[in-house]
Design an enzyme around this catalytic site. Structure first.
Site, PDB file in Angstrom:
ATOM      1  N   GLY A  14      69.368  45.539  77.878  1.00 11.77           N
ATOM      2  CA  GLY A  14      69.022  44.433  76.994  1.00 11.77           C
ATOM      3  C   GLY A  14      69.730  43.150  77.386  1.00 11.77           C
ATOM      4  O   GLY A  14      70.952  43.086  77.427  1.00 11.77           O
ATOM      5  N   VAL A  47      63.520  50.892  79.790  1.00 11.69           N
ATOM      6  CA  VAL A  47      64.229  52.145  79.533  1.00 11.69           C
ATOM      7  C   VAL A  47      63.412  52.948  78.527  1.00 11.69           C
ATOM      8  O   VAL A  47      62.979  52.423  77.503  1.00 11.69           O
ATOM      9  CB  VAL A  47      65.639  51.853  78.984  1.00 11.69           C
ATOM     10  CG1 VAL A  47      66.315  53.138  78.523  1.00 11.69           C
ATOM     11  CG2 VAL A  47      66.474  51.144  80.042  1.00 11.69           C
ATOM     12  N   ALA A 106      72.750  35.322  66.305  1.00  9.29           N
ATOM     13  CA  ALA A 106      73.304  35.262  67.650  1.00  9.29           C
ATOM     14  C   ALA A 106      74.835  35.387  67.694  1.00  9.29           C
ATOM     15  O   ALA A 106      75.362  36.158  68.499  1.00  9.29           O
ATOM     16  CB  ALA A 106      72.838  33.978  68.333  1.00  9.29           C
ATOM     17  N   GLU A 155      62.073  27.502  58.253  1.00 16.54           N
ATOM     18  CA  GLU A 155      61.908  26.595  59.392  1.00 16.54           C
ATOM     19  C   GLU A 155      60.440  26.485  59.806  1.00 16.54           C
ATOM     20  O   GLU A 155      59.941  25.381  60.075  1.00 16.54           O
ATOM     21  CB  GLU A 155      62.807  27.060  60.542  1.00 16.54           C
ATOM     22  CG  GLU A 155      64.284  26.869  60.158  1.00 16.54           C
ATOM     23  CD  GLU A 155      65.296  27.387  61.157  1.00 16.54           C
ATOM     24  OE1 GLU A 155      66.365  26.774  61.275  1.00 16.54           O
ATOM     25  OE2 GLU A 155      65.042  28.407  61.808  1.00 16.54           O
ATOM     26  N   GLY A 209      69.662  40.192  75.766  1.00 22.00           N
ATOM     27  CA  GLY A 209      69.764  39.229  74.671  1.00 22.00           C
ATOM     28  C   GLY A 209      71.191  38.715  74.537  1.00 22.00           C
ATOM     29  O   GLY A 209      71.990  38.829  75.474  1.00 22.00           O
ATOM     30  N   PHE A 210      71.505  38.150  73.394  1.00 24.45           N
ATOM     31  CA  PHE A 210      72.836  37.567  73.204  1.00 24.45           C
ATOM     32  C   PHE A 210      73.951  38.589  73.395  1.00 24.45           C
ATOM     33  O   PHE A 210      74.956  38.313  74.038  1.00 24.45           O
ATOM     34  CB  PHE A 210      72.939  36.938  71.819  1.00 24.45           C
ATOM     35  CG  PHE A 210      72.161  35.667  71.687  1.00 24.45           C
ATOM     36  CD1 PHE A 210      72.612  34.507  72.305  1.00 24.45           C
ATOM     37  CD2 PHE A 210      70.983  35.613  70.975  1.00 24.45           C
ATOM     38  CE1 PHE A 210      71.896  33.315  72.206  1.00 24.45           C
ATOM     39  CE2 PHE A 210      70.261  34.441  70.868  1.00 24.45           C
ATOM     40  CZ  PHE A 210      70.709  33.283  71.477  1.00 24.45           C
ATOM     41  N   ASP A 213      71.663  43.634  67.291  1.00 22.12           N
ATOM     42  CA  ASP A 213      70.766  44.023  66.193  1.00 22.12           C
ATOM     43  C   ASP A 213      70.490  45.516  66.117  1.00 22.12           C
ATOM     44  O   ASP A 213      69.870  45.981  65.158  1.00 22.12           O
ATOM     45  CB  ASP A 213      69.415  43.305  66.335  1.00 22.12           C
ATOM     46  CG  ASP A 213      69.502  41.844  65.936  1.00 22.12           C
ATOM     47  OD1 ASP A 213      70.550  41.446  65.395  1.00 22.12           O
ATOM     48  OD2 ASP A 213      68.523  41.114  66.154  1.00 22.12           O
TER      49      ASP A 213
END
Lengths: 427, 427
Positions: free
Chosen positions: A19, A87, A324, A179, A21-22, A308
């Site tokens: 992964g 994966v 994040a 948003e 991501g952050f 997450d």
């Protein structure tokens, strides 16, 4: 317990991070010069700055300004090998990661940072009608739907059809929902009006639908109230205490009432990736793996779950939010534990989440920022939000490009990324 | 003959323009304040600056910098109605355009500016293996193929497979082929080398395959020779006099010889859109409609064919090239003829194409420019090319953004738009 010490001295300890991501990239960054070998696996070739994804979906930013090739991020890190692959499972007993093409990769330590997708609380059939927002493709698909809805309203055959195309429902009033609603309202009110000849885009209805009692549930009450008022000023209709009971091609159902609308966006819930299933870990309600206090899997101390996909609580016992900064803190912490083990040093103190604050924007001029004791709202909060997000973007070019897009949009009222792609034709 | 004079005085003359490319939008622009009503129909919501599309395909520019919503272009022109729809036919006898949803739109004058697609000279089965470059989707698909080829080479199982993934064949050595080959070579030579661990991207083979005897057939010989040398210096292998006899998933066949390659890009030929069939006009070899000397359809003086869909020759009897300046000149000319008719003025002199010159870039530092008597090459030509293209981009923001992308790429060697989208997984 320190299984890593059995490594031979001439082969560096091999850490597989799944992964990009952050959480995953922070872990790889924090392992710089750790004398290890890292394989970073992701099914996409890019790291995505998800906090600004809603701006791609709403035509403010082009896709390439918030995504960077993972390979470029680790170009100078000869210890990091990037692998574009998927994966499909883990064999914890023999310490192997299994890829979709059948290839098995062995690891000494494994960091699972596979993130989350949106969740329909058991109503997966709603997805085609109410797409969620997690990937670049999600964002361009939602952008396409929003822009096509105006196009179809322009050529609608009767007033009912026109009204349905000009009604936009956003489900969930967390930061993403707020948003999205704000920007879509501005699009209808300020960007598009002069461009159509048969419809008045200012008559579009933007519905923000929330099951709970307030918008921005994680924020202090006065900020939630401010956000609600600011949205209403932009023309957003807020429907609180309204759980959605049905989504279809024709609209939504709230309790017994039907609302005709052709565009529905899902911003209500997330479901963790199946990483916990791969290792047979216990899961919480959102599918996140229950982890030890050092973020490792209970039965496999060499496997870490971060971001997450991990179920972690803060000191007050509340779940750590899926944002994040939390993901980055977990990624950095896992790196710290691995480093300590390799150096035969005492294990670090258990992971403790430090909450920096909550931020959300309302349209292009206002925002709310909740830093606990410091709470700000309005244009100042917007600038705080903007500067914070530009600061955390990767690379000078992106910082410059995003700042430029925002300033341009701010001063001219034009949005720069209004392409409908992927669809040859509206239907 | 002036059929338009039969209009009633209170309904303005209605001009339908089909196609929002260079010819169509120029025609609409030239009809500003003509006292007419214009309906501009396109199946896409944006005008595309096709001369820079190859830079999207090769990761230099993001999509949104070279495409603009048609609606925004004509926002302040209350006489222009934009319609996102697909035209499926014309009924010239009753003067109607037929849309895919069955709606019929009547016109007083009709301008067909529907452009061209790439052509496989009767081998349409090659398209899946050798995509061409005409739309934003074409460009992102080719970008995805190029980037995935390097990814798959990195995880290839044997040397043969690796070599096939690292071989790129561009078919056709006109400006598009030359420009694609140059940028892909630079990508392999300068942008990507540090990012992979198992392959040396500098060993990639970039083949530029041309049936004719020289690269850039439309240019003066010394410029063609310069371009060939400049490409070879970048590592491009040029194969002249080599018509392609087969394209497949495994590679290309030239005469009897097979070359294994996983990425093939088609830049060899174009075929006009079916506009000529709609009106039953005679067609040339490339499917373009043969038109009268005022660009009108022979049997229908109120129908004009402009841009890549019209077969027009210059004073020397050569076909007018399929480039943006030619399309714009034709669009402006059709507007002039319509204006003269409406004002009951004498018809303008027959259309005459004025050739401004040919331009092509080779990588990011060199170019060739052939203005007839003035011929330049090298870095100076690159600056001429860059400034000309920035000047012709629409809107301050795009000019700034493209200039910035180029300067950034020039000085840092990084390309900004390296996203693989639309594919969850390499296969």
């Amino acid at each position: 317990m320190n299984t890593q010490n059995t490594r031979s001295t001439d082969t560096p300890h091999h850490i597989v991070i799944v992964g990009g991501g952050f959480a995953g990239i922070q872990c790889a960054k924090s392992l710089r010069k750790a004398g290890v070998r890292i394989t970073l696996i992701d099914q996409r070739n890019h790291h995505l700055f998800q906090p600004l994804l809603y701006q791609v979906a709403t035509t403010i930013l082009p896709t390439s300004e918030i995504a960077w090739p993972l390979r470029r991020l680790f170009k100078t890190r000869r210890d990091v090998t990037t692998l574009l692959s998927q994966v499909t499972g883990i064999e914890p007993a023999t310490r192997h990661v299994v890829l979709s093409d059948g290839v098995r990769i062995s690891y000494d330590s494994l960091v699972l940072a596979t993130g989350a997708r949106h969740s329909y609380f058991g109503n997966d059939g709603w997805e085609p009608f109410a797409p969620g927002l997690k990937t670049i493709e999600d964002a361009t698909r939602i952008r396409q739907r929003i822009l096509l809805a105006f196009e179809r309203a322009e050529t609608a055959k009767d007033a009912d059809q026109r009204r349905a195309y000009l009604t936009f429902a956003i489900i969930g009033a967390g930061p993403t929902g707020v948003e999205l609603a704000g920007i879509i309202a501005e699009l209808a009110q300020r960007v598009l009006p002069l461009e159509f000849r048969h419809i008045d885009t200012r008559k579009a209805r933007i519905l923000l639908v929330e099951a709970g009692p307030k918008v921005l549930p994680a924020f202090a009450d006065n900020l939630s109230k401010y956000a609600q008022k600011a949205l209403e000023k932009l023309g957003v209709e807020i429907m609180l205490g309204s759980p959605v009971t049905q989504c279809s091609a024709d609209g939504i159902e709230l309790g017994g009432a039907d609302i005709d609308c052709k565009t529905i966006i899902w911003a209500a819930g997330v479901q963790a990736s199946p990483a916990s299933e791969w290792i047979g870990a216990e899961r919480d309600r959102a599918g996140r793996a229950v982890v030890a206090d050092n973020l490792s899997a209970p039965n496999y101390p060499e496997i870490f779950l971060v971001g997450d996909t991990a179920s972690v609580v803060d000191r007050a016992g509340n779940p750590v939010p899926g944002i994040a900064p939390a993901a980055k803190q977990m990624g950095a912490y896992a790196a710290k534990v691995i480093r300590a083990r390799l150096a035969d040093k005492p294990a670090p103190a258990p992971f403790r989440y430090r909450h920096a604050g909550n931020l959300a924007t309302i349209g292009r001029r206002a925002a709310v920022a909740d830093f606990g004791r410091l709470r700000i709202k309005g244009p100042l909060a917007w600038w705080v939000w903007g500067i914070a997000h530009i600061y955390f973007l990767i690379g000078t070019r992106s910082r410059f490009a995003v700042a430029w897009s925002w300033l341009w949009s701010f001063f001219t009222g034009h949005n720069s990324a209004r392409l409908i792609t992927g669809a040859q034709m509206p239907d």
